[in-house]
Scaffold this motif. Structure first.
Motif, PDB file in Angstrom:
ATOM      1  N   THR A 169       3.863 -39.545  15.185  1.00 36.52           N
ATOM      2  CA  THR A 169       2.476 -39.986  15.312  1.00 36.52           C
ATOM      3  C   THR A 169       1.548 -38.798  15.493  1.00 36.52           C
ATOM      4  O   THR A 169       0.459 -38.738  14.900  1.00 36.52           O
ATOM      5  N   ALA A 170       1.961 -37.821  16.320  1.00 33.06           N
ATOM      6  CA  ALA A 170       1.139 -36.640  16.557  1.00 33.06           C
ATOM      7  C   ALA A 170       0.972 -35.830  15.277  1.00 33.06           C
ATOM      8  O   ALA A 170      -0.125 -35.358  14.966  1.00 33.06           O
ATOM      9  N   SER A 171       2.061 -35.663  14.522  1.00 30.37           N
ATOM     10  CA  SER A 171       1.988 -34.930  13.260  1.00 30.37           C
ATOM     11  C   SER A 171       1.040 -35.616  12.287  1.00 30.37           C
ATOM     12  O   SER A 171       0.254 -34.957  11.589  1.00 30.37           O
ATOM     13  N   ALA A 172       1.097 -36.951  12.245  1.00 31.92           N
ATOM     14  CA  ALA A 172       0.201 -37.698  11.367  1.00 31.92           C
ATOM     15  C   ALA A 172      -1.254 -37.513  11.782  1.00 31.92           C
ATOM     16  O   ALA A 172      -2.139 -37.319  10.941  1.00 31.92           O
ATOM     17  N   ALA A 173      -1.512 -37.554  13.092  1.00 33.55           N
ATOM     18  CA  ALA A 173      -2.882 -37.399  13.581  1.00 33.55           C
ATOM     19  C   ALA A 173      -3.437 -36.024  13.239  1.00 33.55           C
ATOM     20  O   ALA A 173      -4.589 -35.888  12.820  1.00 33.55           O
ATOM     21  N   VAL A 174      -2.618 -34.986  13.403  1.00 37.89           N
ATOM     22  CA  VAL A 174      -3.052 -33.626  13.081  1.00 37.89           C
ATOM     23  C   VAL A 174      -3.355 -33.508  11.585  1.00 37.89           C
ATOM     24  O   VAL A 174      -4.387 -32.947  11.180  1.00 37.89           O
ATOM     25  N   SER A 175      -2.477 -34.049  10.752  1.00 39.89           N
ATOM     26  CA  SER A 175      -2.655 -33.943   9.303  1.00 39.89           C
ATOM     27  C   SER A 175      -3.875 -34.720   8.810  1.00 39.89           C
ATOM     28  O   SER A 175      -4.661 -34.215   7.997  1.00 39.89           O
ATOM     29  N   VAL A 176      -4.034 -35.950   9.306  1.00 43.90           N
ATOM     30  CA  VAL A 176      -5.150 -36.775   8.855  1.00 43.90           C
ATOM     31  C   VAL A 176      -6.482 -36.187   9.305  1.00 43.90           C
ATOM     32  O   VAL A 176      -7.471 -36.204   8.564  1.00 43.90           O
ATOM     33  N   SER A 177      -6.520 -35.630  10.524  1.00 45.07           N
ATOM     34  CA  SER A 177      -7.772 -35.026  11.003  1.00 45.07           C
ATOM     35  C   SER A 177      -8.178 -33.851  10.130  1.00 45.07           C
ATOM     36  O   SER A 177      -9.365 -33.672   9.818  1.00 45.07           O
ATOM     37  N   GLN A 178      -7.219 -33.042   9.697  1.00 47.25           N
ATOM     38  CA  GLN A 178      -7.582 -31.913   8.841  1.00 47.25           C
ATOM     39  C   GLN A 178      -7.951 -32.375   7.433  1.00 47.25           C
ATOM     40  O   GLN A 178      -8.814 -31.770   6.784  1.00 47.25           O
ATOM     41  N   LEU A 179      -7.339 -33.461   6.971  1.00 52.11           N
ATOM     42  CA  LEU A 179      -7.729 -34.015   5.673  1.00 52.11           C
ATOM     43  C   LEU A 179      -9.172 -34.515   5.700  1.00 52.11           C
ATOM     44  O   LEU A 179      -9.936 -34.313   4.751  1.00 52.11           O
ATOM     45  N   LEU A 180      -9.550 -35.163   6.797  1.00 53.28           N
ATOM     46  CA  LEU A 180     -10.919 -35.670   6.923  1.00 53.28           C
ATOM     47  C   LEU A 180     -11.924 -34.521   6.949  1.00 53.28           C
ATOM     48  O   LEU A 180     -12.963 -34.579   6.277  1.00 53.28           O
ATOM     49  N   LEU A 181     -11.627 -33.464   7.719  1.00 56.92           N
ATOM     50  CA  LEU A 181     -12.523 -32.302   7.755  1.00 56.92           C
ATOM     51  C   LEU A 181     -12.584 -31.621   6.394  1.00 56.92           C
ATOM     52  O   LEU A 181     -13.641 -31.169   5.956  1.00 56.92           O
ATOM     53  N   GLY A 182     -11.423 -31.570   5.714  1.00 58.96           N
ATOM     54  CA  GLY A 182     -11.401 -30.978   4.380  1.00 58.96           C
ATOM     55  C   GLY A 182     -12.267 -31.765   3.398  1.00 58.96           C
ATOM     56  O   GLY A 182     -12.998 -31.174   2.586  1.00 58.96           O
ATOM     57  N   ALA A 183     -12.189 -33.091   3.482  1.00 60.06           N
ATOM     58  CA  ALA A 183     -13.003 -33.936   2.601  1.00 60.06           C
ATOM     59  C   ALA A 183     -14.488 -33.750   2.878  1.00 60.06           C
ATOM     60  O   ALA A 183     -15.307 -33.651   1.952  1.00 60.06           O
ATOM     61  N   LEU A 184     -14.863 -33.683   4.154  1.00 57.29           N
ATOM     62  CA  LEU A 184     -16.270 -33.479   4.518  1.00 57.29           C
ATOM     63  C   LEU A 184     -16.758 -32.106   4.059  1.00 57.29           C
ATOM     64  O   LEU A 184     -17.875 -31.965   3.568  1.00 57.29           O
ATOM     65  N   ALA A 185     -15.904 -31.096   4.223  1.00 58.13           N
ATOM     66  CA  ALA A 185     -16.280 -29.742   3.813  1.00 58.13           C
ATOM     67  C   ALA A 185     -16.501 -29.669   2.303  1.00 58.13           C
ATOM     68  O   ALA A 185     -17.482 -29.070   1.842  1.00 58.13           O
ATOM     69  N   SER A 186     -15.591 -30.277   1.538  1.00 53.56           N
ATOM     70  CA  SER A 186     -15.730 -30.230   0.079  1.00 53.56           C
ATOM     71  C   SER A 186     -16.966 -30.994  -0.377  1.00 53.56           C
ATOM     72  O   SER A 186     -17.654 -30.580  -1.314  1.00 53.56           O
ATOM     73  N   ALA A 187     -17.279 -32.117   0.298  1.00 58.42           N
ATOM     74  CA  ALA A 187     -18.479 -32.882  -0.047  1.00 58.42           C
ATOM     75  C   ALA A 187     -19.734 -32.070   0.244  1.00 58.42           C
ATOM     76  O   ALA A 187     -20.691 -32.057  -0.551  1.00 58.42           O
ATOM     77  N   GLY A 188     -19.747 -31.375   1.384  1.00 58.99           N
ATOM     78  CA  GLY A 188     -20.901 -30.548   1.723  1.00 58.99           C
ATOM     79  C   GLY A 188     -21.114 -29.428   0.736  1.00 58.99           C
ATOM     80  O   GLY A 188     -22.246 -29.145   0.320  1.00 58.99           O
ATOM     81  N   VAL A 189     -20.017 -28.787   0.330  1.00 61.92           N
ATOM     82  CA  VAL A 189     -20.112 -27.706  -0.656  1.00 61.92           C
ATOM     83  C   VAL A 189     -20.659 -28.236  -1.978  1.00 61.92           C
ATOM     84  O   VAL A 189     -21.518 -27.613  -2.612  1.00 61.92           O
ATOM     85  N   ALA A 190     -20.169 -29.396  -2.411  1.00 58.72           N
ATOM     86  CA  ALA A 190     -20.621 -29.988  -3.667  1.00 58.72           C
ATOM     87  C   ALA A 190     -22.123 -30.269  -3.648  1.00 58.72           C
ATOM     88  O   ALA A 190     -22.827 -30.066  -4.655  1.00 58.72           O
ATOM     89  N   LEU A 191     -22.638 -30.711  -2.507  1.00 54.86           N
ATOM     90  CA  LEU A 191     -24.066 -31.018  -2.391  1.00 54.86           C
ATOM     91  C   LEU A 191     -24.925 -29.750  -2.379  1.00 54.86           C
ATOM     92  O   LEU A 191     -26.047 -29.750  -2.896  1.00 54.86           O
ATOM     93  N   LEU A 192     -24.406 -28.681  -1.809  1.00 54.91           N
ATOM     94  CA  LEU A 192     -25.201 -27.464  -1.632  1.00 54.91           C
ATOM     95  C   LEU A 192     -25.122 -26.500  -2.803  1.00 54.91           C
ATOM     96  O   LEU A 192     -25.994 -25.637  -2.953  1.00 54.91           O
ATOM     97  N   LEU A 193     -24.085 -26.622  -3.631  1.00 55.36           N
ATOM     98  CA  LEU A 193     -23.853 -25.629  -4.684  1.00 55.36           C
ATOM     99  C   LEU A 193     -25.045 -25.440  -5.621  1.00 55.36           C
ATOM    100  O   LEU A 193     -25.380 -24.314  -5.989  1.00 55.36           O
TER     101      LEU A 193
END
Length: 393
Positions: A341-365
Motif C-alpha cells: 500500500t505504501a509503495s502504491a501511495a508513493v508511486s501514485v503521488s509522483q504520477l499525479l505531480l508528474g501529470a500536473l507538471a506536464s500540463a503546466g509546461v504544455a500551457l506555458l510553452l
C-alpha cells in the motif's frame, strides 16, 4: 528451483517487473500514428490507447499494492503477469479501436500490479542499507530497459507490422509469468511474525496520518515532477523551438537517461558501503535545486547553448537517480508492515505531480519557450529541497 533474492538474476527480474509500464508505453509509441488507418478508427481513439493504459496503470498500483499486503506478493504478481500477457494478446488481435482501448486498459492494470509488487518485495526481503542498494539497482534496470524500447518498436513495426509490437509484449509477459511461477517464492511473510503483520495491516487507513511518510512522499513527488517537466517539454523545445533534429533530441534524451541510471548505480554502490540515506539526499537535493535554478536563469536570459544547458540537465538527472531510491526507501520503510500500500501511495503521488507538471509546461510553452520547462523544474526541485529540510525523521 527458486531464484535467490540476493542474486543478480533476482535484481534483473524485479527491474523488469518495475519497467513493464514504461516499456509497454515506449515500445508501442511508434504504432500510434498507424492505428487510425489500420483499425479504421479516429486519432482520438488512437490517443486513448495511451491514456487508458496510464489509467489502468494507476488503478493497478492502488489495487495491487493493497491486495498484495493482504493476500501475499506471489499470487498477486502472478495474477498481474497473467493479466498483462492475456491483454497483450488481445491488443495484438484487436479488430477495432474500441477493443484495443479496452485491452490496453487491462494491460496497464496488469503492468501497474507488477510494478508496485516489485518494489514492495524489496522491502519484504531486505532491510536498511541492503534495501536501499537493491532498490537502486532495480532503478538502474527500470531506467535502462525502456531506453531501448522506441527503437525496438520502430524496428518491429517496419518489418513485421504494428501487431508484432504487442505480440512481443505478450511473449515477454508469458516468459516472466513462467519464470515467476517456477522461481519466485512468497516474500510477504518472509522472516516476519504473520500475526503481527495481520494486526498492523488493519491500520492501512492510517497511512496518510504519518506526517513523516507524507512529507517524504511529497518531496519525492516534487522531485519527480521536475524530471517529468523536462520529459514532457524537451521534445517541443529542442525540436520545435530550438530547431534541432530528432537525432539531436534522441542523443540528448539518451544521455540524460544514462545520467539517471548512473545516479541510481552510484546510490547502490554507496548504500552497500554503509552511506546512509540522509548523507546521500542532502547534497543531491541541493545540487538538483541549484542546477534547475541555473537552468531557469539561463533560459530566461535567452541563452540556449547546449554546452551550458546539457551539463546542468545531466546534473539534475544524475541527482534524481540518487534521490529516487533513497526517498522511496525512507517512505516505505516507515510503513514496512503494509509495504504494498505504501509503495502504491508513493508511486501514485509522483504520477499525479508528474501529470500536473506536464500540463503546466504544455500551457506555458507557447508563451515562454524553453523557460516554460526550466522555471517549473526549478520551482519543483526547490520545493522538494524545502520539503525534505522540514521533515523530522
Amino acid at each position: 528451483m527458486r531464484i535467490s533474492p540476493k542474486s543478480f538474476a533476482f535484481t534483473v527480474l524485479l527491474g523488469l517487473f518495475a519497467a513493464l509500464p514504461a516499456l509497454s508505453i515506449d515500445i508501442s509509441a511508434p504504432t500510434l500514428a498507424l492505428l487510425p488507418q489500420a483499425l479504421g478508427t479516429s486519432r482520438t481513439r488512437a490517443g486513448l490507447t495511451l491514456s487508458l493504459f496510464m489509467l489502468g496503470f494507476a488503478l493497478g498500483h492502488l489495487g495491487g499494492g493493497t491486495l498484495s499486503d493482504d493476500r501475499g506478493r506471489r499470487p498477486v504478481l502472478l495474477s498481474g503477469l497473467a493479466c498483462f500477457t492475456l491483454a497483450g494478446a488481445g491488443c495484438a488481435l484487436s479488430l477495432s479501436g474500441g477493443m484495443l482501448i479496452i485491452c490496453r486498459l487491462i494491460q496497464g492494470f496488469g503492468a501497474g500490479v507488477c510494478a508496485v509488487v516489485a518494489f514492495a518485495m524489496v522491502q519484504d526481503l531486505f532491510e536498511g542499507d541492503a534495501a536501499r542498494a537493491k532498490r537502486s539497482y532495480v532503478t538502474v534496470i527500470f531506467v535502462l530497459v525502456p531506453m531501448l524500447a522506441p527503437a525496438l518498436g520502430s524496428l518491429l513495426m517496419n518489418f513485421f507490422g504494428w501487431r508484432s509490437v504487442f505480440w512481443v509484449l505478450t511473449t515477454g509477459g508469458g516468459i516472466l509469468l513462467t519464470i515467476t511461477w517456477a522461481g519466485v517464492a512468497e516474500s510477504r511473510f518472509a522472516g516476519r511474525d504473520v500475526s503481527t503483520m495481520r494486526t498492523n495491516q488493519a491500520g492501512t487507513g492510517q497511512l496518510w496520518k504519518d506526517s513523516g511518510f507524507v512529507g517524504i512522499s511529497l518531496a519525492n513527488a516534487l522531485s519527480y515532477g521536475a524530471i517529468f517537466a523536462y520529459i514532457a517539454g524537451s521534445p517541443m523545445v529542442i525540436i520545435g523551438q530550438m530547431g534541432r533534429s530528432s537525432a539531436v533530441f534522441s542523443a540528448v534524451f539518451a544521455s540524460t537517461a544514462a545520467a539517471l541510471a548512473a545516479g541510481a548505480w552510484t546510490s547502490g554502490r554507496l548504500s552497500r558501503r554503509g552511506v546512509d540515506a540522509k548523507t546521500l539526499l542532502n547534497p543531491s537535493l541541493i545540487v538538483a535545486a541549484v542546477a534547475t535554478i541555473a537552468l531557469a536563469a539561463v533560459t530566461l536570459s535567452g541563452i540556449t547553448s547546449g554546452a551550458i544547458l546539457i551539463p546542468l540537465l545531466l546534473a539534475v538527472l544524475f541527482t534524481r537517480g540518487i534521490i529516487t531510491p533513497n526517498l522511496q526507501h525512507l517512505a516505505i520503510e516507515r510503513q514496512c508492515q503494509r509495504a504494498g500500500t505504501a509503495s502504491a501511495a508513493v508511486s501514485v503521488s509522483q504520477l499525479l505531480l508528474g501529470a500536473l507538471a506536464s500540463a503546466g509546461v504544455a500551457l506555458l510553452l507557447q508563451y515562454f519557450g524553453p523557460a516554460a520547462v526550466a522555471v517549473p523544474m526549478a520551482l519543483l526541485a526547490g520545493g522538494a529541497l524545502v520539503t525534505w529540510r522540514r521533515i523530522r525523521l
